[in-house]
Design an enzyme around this catalytic site. Sequence first.
Site, PDB file in Angstrom:
ATOM      1  CB  CYS A 280      -1.022   0.115   0.959  1.00  0.00           C
ATOM      2  SG  CYS A 280      -1.839  -1.419   1.318  1.00  0.00           S
ATOM      3  CG  PHE A 281       2.618   2.960   3.564  1.00  0.00           C
ATOM      4  CD1 PHE A 281       1.101   3.128   3.871  1.00  0.00           C
ATOM      5  CD2 PHE A 281       3.421   3.102   4.890  1.00  0.00           C
ATOM      6  CE1 PHE A 281       0.483   2.877   5.102  1.00  0.00           C
ATOM      7  CE2 PHE A 281       2.560   3.225   6.152  1.00  0.00           C
ATOM      8  CZ  PHE A 281       1.322   2.968   6.170  1.00  0.00           C
TER       9      PHE A 281
END
Length: 450
Positions: A280-281
């Site tokens: 995600c990040f």
Amino acid sequence: MKISIIGTGYVGLVTAACFAEKGHEVACVDLREDVVRKINSGIPTIHEPGLAELLARNSGKRLRATTSVVEAVSGTDISFICVGTPSHPDGSIDTSQVEKASRDIGAALKSKPGRHVVVVKSTVVPGTAAGIVLKALSESSGKSHPSGFGIASNPEFLREGSAVRDSMEPDRIVIGAEDEETRKAVAAVYEGMFGGKIISVNTRTAEMIKYANNSLLATLISFSNEIGDICESIEGVDAEEVLRAVTLDSRINPRRPDGSPLDPQIIGYLRAGCGYGGSCFPKDVSALISFSKKTGDEAALLSEVRRINSLRPGKIIERLKAAAGPLKGKKAAVLGTAFKQDTDDVRESPAVPLIRLLLAEGARVTATDPAALENTRRVFGDMISYADEPRDALKGAHMALVLTKWNDFSGIGPEEFRSLMAKPVLFDGRRIYDRKKYSEGIAYIGTGVR
Ligand code: UGA
């Protein structure tokens, strides 16, 4: 309510299981027949605490899976799109799966009487629901918005490793909608069942909230790593002490009635380490940078957040070389390849570029991880060796790198590093060891301290 969920990856399957557990009737769709079969038999297709129990209770009852979008959508009032949005090489997201899901839902709506609501849960840049999704739905259903169907955005904030708990007890539920009827339909899925404050906004705002949230957390990590790098240059200054004191600021860390700090989870992101990873990040920061370029903005801070993160592995190798000399021919024991503890996921894990750099320097690598060895093997094959036990990995090693904060590693005593390793050089990338104790007879290198 009767709900269909398109895509049973991480978000889709957890969402489906939680909706069913709360009493909704859920029909999931996935193109992969083996995945559909497993879900219908109550077998989890991903590793996530609590999921097996939810599936065991609900599969074949309130939760069923099919490969047919038409079958799933036609019997339901509301559909959630939970398909993947992988990155393009320039960092922008590939929305082709979202578009295809929208078209498939639209085709199913052609013959379905009444109004239907389509909710985007996949992480997409602002304007996607009201743009690509709305257009695909209109074209394939032949219906018009908002009379024939409604569109909404309902981003998820679940974390790997605690996805079920995060979904069952959300801290907030963001509902982006373009009309009141649609907002009410999405709220009805959650109201009175999940707790968590409902935040009502338009679809673009909801989409932006998701990116802003992950970008903030990634920024905290790069900030902490920058502070850590500066501390490493100052004799006697340890970023652990510095950042711990910062996190005792009561504006970050409110006190309990007895005066003790609450230590909210956010402070976990304020520590120097190996850099952020996961599915995600890295993807979301890149997507927002790429999106902002299109809107004519610079995203200068986020570009630096990403650059600082990408420099972590190289900096770690430089410190190792300074302590251990040239790495060629030396054995490196890599303790932890998962991007964080309690997961088997190695996607964008800092361990992956670090191992590549170790190999490029001519080191021999043995990796160990309590959960992620199988996935690590998929990345490196026979380029490296693998050990089921961390102590086996340490045998004869010239350096040990702790890259994931697994509990399994914190129990390895300093005497074990000294006796098992050929030359005890220890890089503590997660600061899990007492620096003083582990410096006796060990060349200890800790992030954030010289
Ligand atoms: C992240 C967000 O935390 C979720 O809210 C969001 O829903 C999810 O992305 C997503 O967009 O789907 P996740 O990637 O599972 O969830 O993991 P985190 O636990 O937030 O970890 C991300 C990175 O932060 C990792 O590199 C991890 O090592 C690091 N981290 C995590 C810390 O440095 N400190 C912590 O206390 C927790």
